[in-house]
Scaffold this motif. Sequence first.
Motif, PDB file in Angstrom:
ATOM      1  N   PRO A 176       0.826  -1.214   0.000  1.00  0.00           N
ATOM      2  CA  PRO A 176       0.000   0.000   0.000  1.00  0.00           C
ATOM      3  C   PRO A 176       0.860   1.264   0.000  1.00  0.00           C
ATOM      4  CG  PRO A 176      -0.043  -1.091   2.148  1.00  0.00           C
ATOM      5  CD  PRO A 176       0.646  -2.026   1.226  1.00  0.00           C
ATOM      6  N   THR A 177       0.722   2.057  -1.079  1.00  0.00           N
ATOM      7  CA  THR A 177       1.534   3.266  -1.256  1.00  0.00           C
ATOM      8  C   THR A 177       0.610   4.459  -1.507  1.00  0.00           C
ATOM      9  OG1 THR A 177       3.323   1.934  -2.203  1.00  0.00           O
ATOM     10  CG2 THR A 177       3.399   4.302  -2.595  1.00  0.00           C
ATOM     11  N   ALA A 178       0.947   5.580  -0.906  1.00  0.00           N
ATOM     12  CA  ALA A 178       0.110   6.779  -1.040  1.00  0.00           C
ATOM     13  C   ALA A 178       0.967   7.960  -1.494  1.00  0.00           C
ATOM     14  CB  ALA A 178      -0.560   7.096   0.292  1.00  0.00           C
ATOM     15  N   PHE A 179       0.313   8.875  -2.244  1.00  0.00           N
ATOM     16  CA  PHE A 179       0.982  10.107  -2.657  1.00  0.00           C
ATOM     17  C   PHE A 179       0.863  11.154  -1.553  1.00  0.00           C
ATOM     18  CE2 PHE A 179       0.095   8.260  -6.849  1.00  0.00           C
ATOM     19  CZ  PHE A 179       1.319   8.431  -7.475  1.00  0.00           C
ATOM     20  N   LYS A 180       1.939  11.907  -1.385  1.00  0.00           N
ATOM     21  CA  LYS A 180       1.960  13.050  -0.470  1.00  0.00           C
ATOM     22  C   LYS A 180       2.704  14.194  -1.172  1.00  0.00           C
ATOM     23  CE  LYS A 180       2.034  10.257   3.795  1.00  0.00           C
ATOM     24  NZ  LYS A 180       0.735  10.699   4.326  1.00  0.00           N
ATOM     25  N   TRP A 181       2.508  15.423  -0.657  1.00  0.00           N
ATOM     26  CA  TRP A 181       3.268  16.570  -1.145  1.00  0.00           C
ATOM     27  C   TRP A 181       3.972  17.230   0.038  1.00  0.00           C
ATOM     28  CZ3 TRP A 181       4.258  18.696  -5.964  1.00  0.00           C
ATOM     29  CH2 TRP A 181       3.656  18.015  -7.036  1.00  0.00           C
ATOM     30  N   GLN A 217       2.236  30.423  -2.805  1.00  0.00           N
ATOM     31  CA  GLN A 217       3.611  30.570  -3.266  1.00  0.00           C
ATOM     32  C   GLN A 217       4.524  30.471  -2.057  1.00  0.00           C
ATOM     33  OE1 GLN A 217       4.459  33.745  -6.047  1.00  0.00           O
ATOM     34  NE2 GLN A 217       6.516  34.071  -5.141  1.00  0.00           N
ATOM     35  N   LEU A 218       5.375  29.419  -2.055  1.00  0.00           N
ATOM     36  CA  LEU A 218       6.223  29.148  -0.904  1.00  0.00           C
ATOM     37  C   LEU A 218       7.396  30.118  -0.870  1.00  0.00           C
ATOM     38  CD1 LEU A 218       6.301  25.235  -1.048  1.00  0.00           C
ATOM     39  CD2 LEU A 218       4.720  26.719   0.223  1.00  0.00           C
ATOM     40  N   THR A 219       7.794  30.448   0.347  1.00  0.00           N
ATOM     41  CA  THR A 219       8.943  31.337   0.549  1.00  0.00           C
ATOM     42  C   THR A 219      10.167  30.490   0.857  1.00  0.00           C
ATOM     43  OG1 THR A 219       7.486  33.057   1.428  1.00  0.00           O
ATOM     44  CG2 THR A 219       9.841  33.256   1.890  1.00  0.00           C
ATOM     45  N   SER A 220      11.198  30.635   0.061  1.00  0.00           N
ATOM     46  CA  SER A 220      12.468  29.904   0.253  1.00  0.00           C
ATOM     47  C   SER A 220      12.231  28.391   0.322  1.00  0.00           C
ATOM     48  CB  SER A 220      13.186  30.366   1.533  1.00  0.00           C
ATOM     49  OG  SER A 220      13.433  31.760   1.489  1.00  0.00           O
ATOM     50  N   ALA A 221      11.240  27.894  -0.408  1.00  0.00           N
ATOM     51  CA  ALA A 221      10.970  26.452  -0.420  1.00  0.00           C
ATOM     52  C   ALA A 221      10.321  26.081  -1.747  1.00  0.00           C
ATOM     53  CB  ALA A 221      10.075  26.050   0.746  1.00  0.00           C
ATOM     54  N   PHE A 222      10.299  24.815  -1.994  1.00  0.00           N
ATOM     55  CA  PHE A 222       9.739  24.296  -3.238  1.00  0.00           C
ATOM     56  C   PHE A 222       8.711  23.200  -2.914  1.00  0.00           C
ATOM     57  CE2 PHE A 222      14.080  25.698  -3.934  1.00  0.00           C
ATOM     58  CZ  PHE A 222      13.951  26.548  -5.008  1.00  0.00           C
ATOM     59  N   TYR A 223       7.860  22.932  -3.868  1.00  0.00           N
ATOM     60  CA  TYR A 223       6.941  21.794  -3.763  1.00  0.00           C
ATOM     61  C   TYR A 223       7.656  20.535  -4.272  1.00  0.00           C
ATOM     62  CZ  TYR A 223       2.943  24.907  -2.943  1.00  0.00           C
ATOM     63  OH  TYR A 223       2.071  25.834  -2.416  1.00  0.00           O
ATOM     64  N   ALA A 224       7.310  19.393  -3.665  1.00  0.00           N
ATOM     65  CA  ALA A 224       7.860  18.117  -4.143  1.00  0.00           C
ATOM     66  C   ALA A 224       6.838  17.016  -3.877  1.00  0.00           C
ATOM     67  CB  ALA A 224       9.179  17.789  -3.464  1.00  0.00           C
ATOM     68  N   CYS A 225       6.595  16.191  -4.909  1.00  0.00           N
ATOM     69  CA  CYS A 225       5.704  15.018  -4.768  1.00  0.00           C
ATOM     70  C   CYS A 225       6.474  13.924  -4.030  1.00  0.00           C
ATOM     71  CB  CYS A 225       5.275  14.546  -6.152  1.00  0.00           C
ATOM     72  SG  CYS A 225       4.178  13.123  -6.139  1.00  0.00           S
ATOM     73  N   ALA A 226       5.780  13.132  -3.264  1.00  0.00           N
ATOM     74  CA  ALA A 226       6.433  12.067  -2.503  1.00  0.00           C
ATOM     75  C   ALA A 226       5.550  10.823  -2.496  1.00  0.00           C
ATOM     76  CB  ALA A 226       6.711  12.520  -1.078  1.00  0.00           C
ATOM     77  N   LEU A 227       6.183   9.661  -2.292  1.00  0.00           N
ATOM     78  CA  LEU A 227       5.479   8.385  -2.155  1.00  0.00           C
ATOM     79  C   LEU A 227       5.785   7.808  -0.780  1.00  0.00           C
ATOM     80  CD1 LEU A 227       5.935   6.706  -5.651  1.00  0.00           C
ATOM     81  CD2 LEU A 227       3.782   7.395  -4.590  1.00  0.00           C
ATOM     82  N   SER A 228       4.738   7.389  -0.098  1.00  0.00           N
ATOM     83  CA  SER A 228       4.892   6.826   1.242  1.00  0.00           C
ATOM     84  C   SER A 228       4.391   5.381   1.226  1.00  0.00           C
ATOM     85  CB  SER A 228       4.094   7.649   2.251  1.00  0.00           C
ATOM     86  OG  SER A 228       4.074   7.017   3.503  1.00  0.00           O
ATOM     87  N   ASN A 229       5.243   4.443   1.651  1.00  0.00           N
ATOM     88  CA  ASN A 229       4.868   3.030   1.708  1.00  0.00           C
ATOM     89  C   ASN A 229       4.564   2.659   3.153  1.00  0.00           C
ATOM     90  OD1 ASN A 229       5.662  -0.036   2.038  1.00  0.00           O
ATOM     91  ND2 ASN A 229       5.189   0.281  -0.126  1.00  0.00           N
ATOM     92  N   ALA A 230       3.337   2.148   3.389  1.00  0.00           N
ATOM     93  CA  ALA A 230       2.915   1.859   4.754  1.00  0.00           C
ATOM     94  C   ALA A 230       3.698   0.717   5.376  1.00  0.00           C
ATOM     95  CB  ALA A 230       1.425   1.534   4.761  1.00  0.00           C
ATOM     96  N   VAL A 231       4.186  -0.240   4.572  1.00  0.00           N
ATOM     97  CA  VAL A 231       4.927  -1.383   5.122  1.00  0.00           C
ATOM     98  C   VAL A 231       6.362  -0.976   5.415  1.00  0.00           C
ATOM     99  CG1 VAL A 231       5.707  -3.737   4.684  1.00  0.00           C
ATOM    100  CG2 VAL A 231       3.441  -2.994   3.894  1.00  0.00           C
ATOM    101  N   GLU A 232       6.969  -0.358   4.459  1.00  0.00           N
ATOM    102  CA  GLU A 232       8.369   0.024   4.606  1.00  0.00           C
ATOM    103  C   GLU A 232       8.535   1.131   5.638  1.00  0.00           C
ATOM    104  OE1 GLU A 232      11.932   1.009   1.432  1.00  0.00           O
ATOM    105  OE2 GLU A 232       9.988   1.985   1.181  1.00  0.00           O
ATOM    106  N   GLY A 233       7.550   2.069   5.693  1.00  0.00           N
ATOM    107  CA  GLY A 233       7.639   3.167   6.649  1.00  0.00           C
ATOM    108  C   GLY A 233       8.523   4.290   6.188  1.00  0.00           C
TER     109      GLY A 233
END
Length: 701
Positions: A176-181, A217-233
């Motif tokens: 089970p894997t979920a998208f996060k930002w 609009q973020l200050t001194s930061a960027f957006y990034a997509c991420a994947l989170s795996n519930a088993v692996e943690g």
Amino acid sequence: MACATEGGSVVVASTMLSVILAFSLLLLAPAAVAQGDIREPPKITKPTVASENFYREGDRVQLQCQATGTPQPIYEWYWNGVQVVSDTNPNIAVDGANGTLTITDLDTDKEGFFNCRARNTFSNGVTAIAISPKTEIRVGRVENWDVSNVISTKTGTQGSYAFLECDSSLPVSFGPTAFKWYSVTADSSQSELAYDARRFIDSQGTLRFTYLTLEDQLTSAFYACALSNAVEGNIRVGSKKNLVVTAATVQERAPILEFSTGMAGAAALTFERNHVGQLECFFSGYTTDGSVPTISWFDDGEEITTGGRYELEREGRILKINALTESDDGQYSCVGTNSMGTASGTMTLNVTSAPIWLERLQSTTKIQGQNAVFNCDTRSAAGENAPNTPRWYKNGQRLDISYDPNKYEFQMGKKRMIVRSVQKSTDIACFQCYVSNSVGEVFSDGCLNVILPISIITQPQAAQEVQEGETVNLTVVATGDSLIPLSYRWFFKNVTYEEPYAPPLVTYDSVTKLAYINTSGFSDSEMNEIAGLYRREIYHTYESRVIEVDVTLEDTTTVAPVITAGFDYWIIGLIIGILLIIIVLIIICCVICRRKMREGDYPVDRKETAAGLDPEKELLDSGFSDLSRADYDYIPDKKSPNMDFDDNIPLGDDESFGSAEYGDDATNAFNEDGSFIGIYSKDKKGGGGGGPPAYQSESKV
């Protein structure tokens, strides 16, 4: 047989009677109610369905296989189709006795599909092998992400709709894997974005804004997509993205459908049967109070309410349908509403499936000589191509390539297999069936067991006519296969009598199965009560035999001799016959012993004594005491050589056989019973003096 005293004779008779009773019980005892050795093919009770399992790397994994069968099955495990041998796989151990497979240190090299085989071998060397469904073992993880070092920039206007896509190249994931930002700073510190009603991450990982604000609009930061795996943690972060928001005067706007699963292509709307279907809608729009459009869902024009199999998430943007069925196919629509108006979107849900079972293999037990039928019938989901032709296996070996057509027959495009005239000695086995289509493959396992038929070894005559004082025989004894115990019951006058009960007036032993009616002393009403049809059923789960006995009353008013009702006396007759033989042997023994005890007695002495004479005294008085007694054995006098039965011997009127043979002076002496004692004559030398007669001889008769 040795001679015995009177007390000993009692012991012998008692012992023989015990032997006879024991023998008769042996004839009737249900020791013969089972035949053949117990054979039962394996049946896997765990696992029973295919499964997908995810573990952390380095975990200790244990899989359990359990099966029934006689003899007790032994277990084998196969990994990606190859048997697991502990010697060549030191980190994978198999316990053949209890069916356990153990992976001591799981890593990606030990992933794959595992299935268990339960095997038992019978006394004649025939083997049956059952196969379990597959169990998939994986390390839960998100594999390495090829992250670009290039930072992409996207611009938008305050109050307008905007979105940021996840990386076009996503890593492979298991479990089970979920998208996060995340917001990611230049020094790579990360902070997950807080969700609110304006922002939504769809099933493809795209971050969508109902309307933009300057704070997006973020200050001194960027957006990034991420994947989170519930088993692996672990969380794996993708490429950085920059969002620039331009200030503008915001105007209220009605909802606009910006995204739905229908827009993402047909593949996004196809879900497997029995899985969860997820439909998504996203509307832009703006009102001065900052609220987002409300969303309603409809199935063929009828609004869907939550509860049951339906769930709504993320401000209604996600509709989940649990345990999809083919009836869930169809048109779905979502409607977005705010104070400025409404908008809607329509999508088609397609439910697909691996082959769907219409009739899978079922383990079956057949009576020897019957045919066994196995069905492997499937279909695809509605509107899809039919499944491929089934593939058949026997004990894990391909069957439908080379087989005996006299034993195995395939019908209905190989959806049905018939095993003809099954035999216990050769045909106990397990069969497997595989069917595939464009979506996947299904598997079924079923075993054939063969048992010996019920055989009646003792039964009474079917029609018995009786009168008072006679006995009705109702004894039925049967034998069956050792695997399954036999059950008995009676049916009489619309009443069922289960063991150990029997119809009225029937004497019944539920152990020996001896059953009869002794009508001695019965009244007329009792005689009338026993008349009727007695049905005796011997049965088990797979077979039933019924023996019927029609008991009628004999018409005692007739003058003609009546033949008694046909009672089966073979058992009682056998016992009586054996008793008679023993009695005769005892009598013969006693006679022989008595004769031995009487050896030395003379028959003539017994006769003389019976006549009131004393032969011993007479011998002493006559002076012959020194002479030896005549032998006991009878020696007949020799005939004259010149005498024939044809010669004529003239006799005078006063002549007799006695005087002719011994002379005129001879006197014949006889006992009162007519037996001849001897001849008395005058002493010739004494000149016919008056002395006592001389005893010449004693002839034995």
